[in-house]
Design an enzyme around this catalytic site. Structure first.
Site, PDB file in Angstrom:
ATOM      1  CG  HIS A  84      -2.165   0.874   1.013  1.00 17.32           C
ATOM      2  ND1 HIS A  84      -2.407   2.141   1.700  1.00 17.32           N
ATOM      3  CD2 HIS A  84      -3.306   0.605   0.150  1.00 17.32           C
ATOM      4  CE1 HIS A  84      -3.481   2.697   1.392  1.00 17.32           C
ATOM      5  NE2 HIS A  84      -4.234   1.607   0.272  1.00 17.32           N
ATOM      6  CE  LYS A  86      -1.619   4.838  -2.052  1.00 14.85           C
ATOM      7  NZ  LYS A  86      -1.756   4.200  -0.532  1.00 14.85           N
ATOM      8  CG  ASP A  91      17.599  11.450 -11.482  1.00 10.84           C
ATOM      9  OD1 ASP A  91      17.521  10.525 -12.161  1.00 10.84           O
ATOM     10  OD2 ASP A  91      17.185  12.671 -11.861  1.00 10.84           O
TER      11      ASP A  91
END
Length: 151
Positions: A84, A86, A91
């Protein structure tokens, strides 16, 4: 700070500005705009690895997976537990973390709040999590594999 629905397209800008790498974990990835940006990043030589949750199903996610796999994006599904989280690391120094899924509704309709930070320390910490989750994930070689092995 990215607040949707006003600022959701800033996620696309982050992807478009990546020069070396994008490593992301997202629960839902159904946005054509984000997928197109990822495909463009891959085409310009950016190393892209994405982990999605293996429990999310539907025609739209299958379209996005097909598009990403066709472009050579390394894509895995997490199968050991619900993924779950996110977040994305750009870079090795820029981090996006918050409530945004990579879906059209998250970037254009929902109230979502995420933050972008320039922090090698945070990027390194999240990279440790990403690498652990990458090892616990399986490569998606075929959309039909997404018979949601976690159900």
């Amino acid at each position: 700070l990215i607040i949707s629905p006003m600022d959701g397209n800033e996620i696309v800008d982050l992807i478009n500005n990546a020069e070396e790498s994008i490593y992301a974990e997202v629960y839902i990835f159904t946005s054509d705009e984000i997928a197109d940006a990822i495909v463009s990043a891959r085409a310009r030589g950016v190393d892209v690895k994405i982990i999605i949750d293996g429990n999310v199903e539907g025609e739209k996610i299958e379209e996005v997976i097909t598009k990403l796999k066709s472009a050579g994006v390394e894509l895995r599904e997490h199968t050991l537990k619900t993924l779950h989280s996110k977040f994305a690391i750009f870079d090795g120094k820029r981090v996006l973390i918050g409530s945004h899924n990579w879906s059209k509704s998250a970037i254009t309709r929902n109230r979502e709040v995420s933050i972008v930070l320039e922090s090698r320390w945070l990027a390194d910490k999240l990279m440790d999590i990403f690498e652990e989750d990458w090892e616990e994930s399986v490569e998606i070689t075929d959309i039909y594999q997404l018979v949601y092995t976690n159900t």
